[in-house]
Design a protein around this motif. Structure first.
Motif, PDB file in Angstrom:
ATOM      1  N   TYR A 105      41.161  18.257  -1.204  1.00  0.00           N
ATOM      2  CA  TYR A 105      41.270  16.868  -0.743  1.00  0.00           C
ATOM      3  C   TYR A 105      40.222  16.593   0.344  1.00  0.00           C
ATOM      4  O   TYR A 105      39.543  15.555   0.321  1.00  0.00           O
ATOM      5  N   LEU A 106      40.078  17.513   1.295  1.00  0.00           N
ATOM      6  CA  LEU A 106      39.104  17.337   2.369  1.00  0.00           C
ATOM      7  C   LEU A 106      37.679  17.287   1.829  1.00  0.00           C
ATOM      8  O   LEU A 106      36.864  16.481   2.288  1.00  0.00           O
ATOM      9  N   VAL A 107      37.386  18.137   0.879  1.00  0.00           N
ATOM     10  CA  VAL A 107      36.041  18.141   0.291  1.00  0.00           C
ATOM     11  C   VAL A 107      35.764  16.809  -0.398  1.00  0.00           C
ATOM     12  O   VAL A 107      34.650  16.274  -0.313  1.00  0.00           O
ATOM     13  N   HIS A 108      36.775  16.250  -1.042  1.00  0.00           N
ATOM     14  CA  HIS A 108      36.599  14.923  -1.643  1.00  0.00           C
ATOM     15  C   HIS A 108      36.234  13.893  -0.573  1.00  0.00           C
ATOM     16  O   HIS A 108      35.319  13.083  -0.776  1.00  0.00           O
ATOM     17  N   LEU A 109      36.908  13.929   0.575  1.00  0.00           N
ATOM     18  CA  LEU A 109      36.589  12.981   1.651  1.00  0.00           C
ATOM     19  C   LEU A 109      35.173  13.210   2.177  1.00  0.00           C
ATOM     20  O   LEU A 109      34.462  12.253   2.499  1.00  0.00           O
ATOM     21  N   MET A 110      34.759  14.467   2.263  1.00  0.00           N
ATOM     22  CA  MET A 110      33.390  14.764   2.693  1.00  0.00           C
ATOM     23  C   MET A 110      32.383  14.199   1.693  1.00  0.00           C
ATOM     24  O   MET A 110      31.329  13.678   2.077  1.00  0.00           O
ATOM     25  N   ASP A 111      32.719  14.311   0.415  1.00  0.00           N
ATOM     26  CA  ASP A 111      31.834  13.735  -0.611  1.00  0.00           C
ATOM     27  C   ASP A 111      31.709  12.226  -0.433  1.00  0.00           C
ATOM     28  O   ASP A 111      30.625  11.654  -0.585  1.00  0.00           O
ATOM     29  N   LEU A 112      32.825  11.572  -0.113  1.00  0.00           N
ATOM     30  CA  LEU A 112      32.813  10.120   0.085  1.00  0.00           C
ATOM     31  C   LEU A 112      31.955   9.718   1.285  1.00  0.00           C
ATOM     32  O   LEU A 112      31.319   8.663   1.276  1.00  0.00           O
ATOM     33  N   MET A 113      31.932  10.573   2.313  1.00  0.00           N
ATOM     34  CA  MET A 113      31.244  10.232   3.559  1.00  0.00           C
ATOM     35  C   MET A 113      29.865  10.864   3.662  1.00  0.00           C
ATOM     36  O   MET A 113      29.253  10.863   4.730  1.00  0.00           O
ATOM     37  N   GLU A 114      29.369  11.358   2.560  1.00  0.00           N
ATOM     38  CA  GLU A 114      28.094  12.086   2.567  1.00  0.00           C
ATOM     39  C   GLU A 114      26.969  11.267   3.177  1.00  0.00           C
ATOM     40  O   GLU A 114      26.115  11.800   3.897  1.00  0.00           O
ATOM     41  N   ASP A 115      26.952   9.964   2.908  1.00  0.00           N
ATOM     42  CA  ASP A 115      25.818   9.155   3.362  1.00  0.00           C
ATOM     43  C   ASP A 115      25.868   8.788   4.843  1.00  0.00           C
ATOM     44  O   ASP A 115      24.959   8.140   5.338  1.00  0.00           O
ATOM     45  N   ILE A 116      26.908   9.211   5.563  1.00  0.00           N
ATOM     46  CA  ILE A 116      26.924   8.965   7.015  1.00  0.00           C
ATOM     47  C   ILE A 116      26.891  10.268   7.804  1.00  0.00           C
ATOM     48  O   ILE A 116      26.947  10.244   9.042  1.00  0.00           O
ATOM     49  N   ILE A 117      26.800  11.395   7.098  1.00  0.00           N
ATOM     50  CA  ILE A 117      26.756  12.684   7.805  1.00  0.00           C
ATOM     51  C   ILE A 117      25.338  12.899   8.319  1.00  0.00           C
ATOM     52  O   ILE A 117      24.404  13.158   7.553  1.00  0.00           O
ATOM     53  N   SER A 118      25.162  12.763   9.624  1.00  0.00           N
ATOM     54  CA  SER A 118      23.837  12.900  10.215  1.00  0.00           C
ATOM     55  C   SER A 118      23.426  14.376  10.258  1.00  0.00           C
ATOM     56  O   SER A 118      24.247  15.281  10.119  1.00  0.00           O
ATOM     57  N   GLU A 119      22.138  14.589  10.467  1.00  0.00           N
ATOM     58  CA  GLU A 119      21.633  15.966  10.558  1.00  0.00           C
ATOM     59  C   GLU A 119      22.229  16.681  11.765  1.00  0.00           C
ATOM     60  O   GLU A 119      22.531  17.877  11.700  1.00  0.00           O
ATOM     61  N   ASP A 120      22.431  15.964  12.854  1.00  0.00           N
ATOM     62  CA  ASP A 120      23.045  16.563  14.043  1.00  0.00           C
ATOM     63  C   ASP A 120      24.476  16.985  13.759  1.00  0.00           C
ATOM     64  O   ASP A 120      24.923  18.055  14.186  1.00  0.00           O
ATOM     65  N   LEU A 121      25.211  16.131  13.030  1.00  0.00           N
ATOM     66  CA  LEU A 121      26.598  16.457  12.709  1.00  0.00           C
ATOM     67  C   LEU A 121      26.664  17.644  11.752  1.00  0.00           C
ATOM     68  O   LEU A 121      27.556  18.494  11.867  1.00  0.00           O
ATOM     69  N   LYS A 122      25.714  17.729  10.834  1.00  0.00           N
ATOM     70  CA  LYS A 122      25.684  18.847   9.893  1.00  0.00           C
ATOM     71  C   LYS A 122      25.530  20.178  10.632  1.00  0.00           C
ATOM     72  O   LYS A 122      26.085  21.201  10.215  1.00  0.00           O
ATOM     73  N   LYS A 123      24.791  20.155  11.744  1.00  0.00           N
ATOM     74  CA  LYS A 123      24.587  21.383  12.518  1.00  0.00           C
ATOM     75  C   LYS A 123      25.883  21.882  13.140  1.00  0.00           C
ATOM     76  O   LYS A 123      26.033  23.075  13.383  1.00  0.00           O
TER      77      LYS A 123
END
Length: 211
Positions: A156-174
């Motif tokens: 379920y969490l991975v699905h939400l991450m997929d939905l929010m992929e376009d707002i995940i900044s490079e800083d947040l990815k780190k």
């Protein structure tokens, strides 16, 4: 005899996609009934609470995405080992859905200045805080949200991450090292991997929701 599953939802990812992911992971046959917009008014009164998704199991019907995921989690060995672990999974998913509701609030705001302030708070404070708490839990549970093993909550969490992929900044990815590792693991699971390769692209944009 295996149960007969019918999943009813519109022809988008939406709240039915984590259900599809679980069913594909379990490698069970199911009917993925994509309801057309023009057919929904006639179908709506026949649903339990006038909402989709619904899951039919041998003719019996339940609704609510998380309820369906939880049910399937118990059916396919993706629930907690005991009531406490099950509650922990529920808590993580409920907190994630609370975060998703914050995006909905920003979308629904009418005042441009207030919307701008709320968006900034959401992206610079609320989301990073939630990620930090999730990272801590994943680190302490061998990369999963509970007891070092896959659960329906992880999917379920991975699905939400997929939905929010376009707002995940490079800083947040780190900072989201464990979350992104979980996402990769789930995407590579047999059944899910094959589904992701052939499913239609997501029509939802988290960034668009925040405009």
């Amino acid at each position: 005899m295996a149960p007969k599953y019918v999943l009813n939802y519109f022809d988008v990812w939406g709240t039915a996609e984590p259900i599809r992911l679980i069913l594909h992971y379990a490698k069970v046959e199911f009917t993925d009934n994509r309801v057309k917009k023009e057919d929904w008014p006639a179908m709506k009164p026949k649903t339990p609470f006038g909402q989709l998704p619904t899951l039919e199991v041998d003719g019996k019907v339940i609704n609510q995405s998380c309820t369906i995921c939880r049910y399937l989690g118990r059916e396919f060995g993706l629930a907690g080992s005991d009531n406490w672990e099950a509650a922990e999974i529920d808590a993580v998913v409920d907190n994630a859905n609370d975060l998703r509701q914050q995006f909905r609030k920003v979308f629904e705001m009418k005042d441009p200045e207030e919307k701008k302030k709320m968006k900034e708070t959401l992206l610079t404070e609320t989301v990073p805080f939630a990620v930090s708490r999730l990272e801590k839990r994943l680190k302490n549970n061998n990369g999963y949200i509970v007891n070092g093993k896959l659960s329906w909550g992880d999917i379920y969490l991975v699905h939400l991450m997929d939905l929010m992929e376009d707002i995940i900044s490079e800083d947040l990815k780190k900072t989201a090292v464990h979350a992104l590792a979980l996402r990769k693991k789930v995407h590579e699971l047999p059944g899910i991997k094959e589904w992701i390769a052939k499913r239609a692209p997501n029509s939802f944009s988290a960034a668009k929701l925040l405009e």
